[in-house]
Design a protein around this motif. Structure first.
Motif, short mmCIF file in Angstrom:
data_model
loop_
_atom_site.label_atom_id
_atom_site.label_comp_id
_atom_site.label_asym_id
_atom_site.label_seq_id
_atom_site.Cartn_x
_atom_site.Cartn_y
_atom_site.Cartn_z
N TYR A 61 29.26 18.58 14.11
CA TYR A 61 29.26 20.19 14.10
C TYR A 61 29.98 20.46 12.87
N LEU A 74 30.85 23.84 9.92
CA LEU A 74 31.32 25.15 9.57
C LEU A 74 31.77 25.39 8.10
N ILE A 115 33.67 28.56 6.41
CA ILE A 115 34.74 29.58 6.23
C ILE A 115 35.35 29.71 4.79
N VAL A 144 32.64 25.43 22.91
CA VAL A 144 32.72 26.34 21.61
C VAL A 144 34.27 26.74 21.45
N GLU A 145 34.88 26.86 22.63
CA GLU A 145 36.42 27.41 22.51
C GLU A 145 37.23 26.13 21.77
N ARG A 146 36.90 25.12 22.23
CA ARG A 146 37.61 23.54 21.80
C ARG A 146 37.36 23.79 20.38
N LEU A 147 36.07 23.85 19.92
CA LEU A 147 35.98 23.72 18.44
C LEU A 147 36.70 24.65 17.70
N GLN A 148 36.67 25.91 18.09
CA GLN A 148 37.26 26.95 17.32
C GLN A 148 38.95 26.62 17.45
N LYS A 149 39.54 26.29 18.43
CA LYS A 149 40.81 25.60 18.28
C LYS A 149 41.06 24.51 17.23
N ILE A 184 39.53 24.13 14.65
CA ILE A 184 39.30 24.71 13.17
C ILE A 184 40.41 25.65 12.91
N TRP A 185 40.85 26.53 13.68
CA TRP A 185 41.92 27.45 13.73
C TRP A 185 43.42 27.02 13.33
N LYS A 188 43.86 24.05 12.43
CA LYS A 188 44.02 23.38 11.06
C LYS A 188 45.13 22.32 11.04
#
Length: 74
Positions: free
Chosen positions: A17, A19, A21, A49-54, A56-57, A59
């Protein structure tokens, strides 16, 4: 519209995956996804999707870092 005989084949796979930003790229390897064999479209569950966002955010410390060349399309 697809022909009547057309049937999508969806399989479970591990994918990479990516991304971008604000000019920073993130790559997450071995992400479970459902993949269409005909179109290679990838589908992720809402939980994934929630796990991926977590990831990334937050860091956290990455497994590794890579250098990527950037070219301009002329």
């Amino acid at each position: 519209m697809k022909p009547e005989w057309y049937q999508e084949t969806i399989v479970e796979r591990k994918v990479t995956y990516t991304l971008e930003i604000e000019g920073q790229f993130f790559i997450i390897e071995n992400v479970p996804a459902r993949v269409c064999l005909e179109t290679e479209e990838r589908f992720f569950s809402p939980e994934m999707v929630e796990r991926l966002q977590k990831i990334i955010w937050e860091k956290g410390r990455p497994k590794r870092t890579i250098e990527t060349p950037v070219y301009e399309f002329l």
